[in-house]
Design a protein around this motif. Structure first.
Motif, PDB file in Angstrom:
ATOM      1  N   GLY A 192       0.788  -1.221   0.000  1.00 51.61           N
ATOM      2  CA  GLY A 192       0.000   0.000   0.000  1.00 51.61           C
ATOM      3  C   GLY A 192       0.814   1.262   0.000  1.00 51.61           C
ATOM      4  O   GLY A 192       2.026   1.252   0.223  1.00 51.61           O
ATOM      5  N   LEU A 193       0.113   2.335  -0.256  1.00 54.28           N
ATOM      6  CA  LEU A 193       0.704   3.666  -0.352  1.00 54.28           C
ATOM      7  C   LEU A 193      -0.225   4.629   0.372  1.00 54.28           C
ATOM      8  O   LEU A 193      -1.444   4.530   0.257  1.00 54.28           O
ATOM      9  N   VAL A 215      -6.320  12.175  -4.843  1.00 52.35           N
ATOM     10  CA  VAL A 215      -5.378  11.057  -4.875  1.00 52.35           C
ATOM     11  C   VAL A 215      -5.652  10.116  -3.696  1.00 52.35           C
ATOM     12  O   VAL A 215      -5.612   8.890  -3.848  1.00 52.35           O
ATOM     13  N   ARG A 216      -5.920  10.681  -2.517  1.00 45.49           N
ATOM     14  CA  ARG A 216      -6.237   9.839  -1.341  1.00 45.49           C
ATOM     15  C   ARG A 216      -7.467   8.974  -1.596  1.00 45.49           C
ATOM     16  O   ARG A 216      -7.545   7.845  -1.135  1.00 45.49           O
ATOM     17  N   PHE A 266      -5.297   4.163  -8.177  1.00 45.58           N
ATOM     18  CA  PHE A 266      -3.955   4.741  -8.286  1.00 45.58           C
ATOM     19  C   PHE A 266      -3.064   4.260  -7.143  1.00 45.58           C
ATOM     20  O   PHE A 266      -1.933   3.859  -7.353  1.00 45.58           O
ATOM     21  N   ARG A 267      -3.550   4.296  -5.924  1.00 46.00           N
ATOM     22  CA  ARG A 267      -2.750   3.909  -4.759  1.00 46.00           C
ATOM     23  C   ARG A 267      -2.378   2.434  -4.779  1.00 46.00           C
ATOM     24  O   ARG A 267      -1.349   2.041  -4.261  1.00 46.00           O
ATOM     25  N   GLU A 279      -1.191   6.249 -15.013  1.00 50.55           N
ATOM     26  CA  GLU A 279      -1.962   7.432 -15.354  1.00 50.55           C
ATOM     27  C   GLU A 279      -2.251   8.236 -14.106  1.00 50.55           C
ATOM     28  O   GLU A 279      -2.485   7.673 -13.035  1.00 50.55           O
ATOM     29  N   GLY A 280      -2.241   9.538 -14.250  1.00 47.59           N
ATOM     30  CA  GLY A 280      -2.545  10.400 -13.125  1.00 47.59           C
ATOM     31  C   GLY A 280      -4.016  10.344 -12.757  1.00 47.59           C
ATOM     32  O   GLY A 280      -4.861   9.944 -13.554  1.00 47.59           O
ATOM     33  N   VAL A 281      -4.304  10.737 -11.541  1.00 48.03           N
ATOM     34  CA  VAL A 281      -5.674  10.790 -11.051  1.00 48.03           C
ATOM     35  C   VAL A 281      -6.367  11.987 -11.701  1.00 48.03           C
ATOM     36  O   VAL A 281      -5.813  13.094 -11.738  1.00 48.03           O
TER      37      VAL A 281
END
Length: 192
Positions: A90-91, A106-107, A112-113, A135-137
């Motif tokens: 996890g991140l 992002v959270r 993405f995470r 890919e970016g959020v």
């Protein structure tokens, strides 16, 4: 200040993100976490143990390695958690200089995470986020891509062994000459 501290023989401090990882941050990944201990073979990894001294996994953070990777308004410090086999589980975002609505996107974006989950520490250190097609959020592209680009640097730093303690004062041949000049100067100044 970071440069002065480094030049004077200190480590590479982070004045942008000075707070070290706390046990409470690891509970999201390791609910039974009781202690954190530096891993002897790594400069940045902290091993997580439960109350019975059983290893649960490890954590590291992206700062100081990602302090120069800018999102929309600045860098972001993230926590990376690994299981006992050193695979990413996890991140978590710790602190960011980006605007909170973007960081919140992002959270909230689990895909993405979790994109890096399952990679080993060695694999994460070699990741090219563009070749991996990360890919970016949506709505927070610059923030999320800055986070993603910081992960390989942090993993590579975790693979480096801590430096051996060095002596602060090393007596060299030139120091003998300097001392000799000082002794002669003192003798001349205190004599007729």
């Amino acid at each position: 200040l970071e440069g002065v501290a480094f030049r004077l023989g200190g480590g590479k401090p982070s004045l942008k993100f000075p707070n070290e990882i706390e046990l409470a941050e690891t509970v999201a990944f390791f609910p039974n976490a009781a202690t954190l201990r530096p891993r002897p073979s790594s400069a940045t990894l902290l091993d997580v143990y439960d109350a019975h001294d059983v290893a649960l996994g490890a954590v590291t953070r992206t700062s100081t390695e990602a302090d120069t990777i800018m999102g929309y308004q600045g860098p972001t410090d993230s926590l990376i958690a690994f299981n006992r086999e050193d695979r990413v589980v996890g991140l978590q975002i710790r602190k960011s200089y980006d605007n909170e609505p973007y960081v919140g996107y992002v959270r909230d974006e689990a895909y993405f995470r979790e994109r890096f989950n399952g990679l080993t520490l060695q694999e994460l250190a070699k990741v090219d986020v563009h070749a991996m097609r990360v890919e970016g959020v949506s709505g927070a592209t610059m923030t999320s891509m800055a986070i993603a680009e910081g992960l390989p640097s942090a993993a590579a730093a975790a693979l480096v062994s801590p430096p051996e303690p060095t002596r602060r004062f090393v007596f060299a041949a030139r120091d003998v000459g300097t001392l000799l000049v000082l002794v002669v100067a003192m003798a001349l100044s205190f004599s007729r």
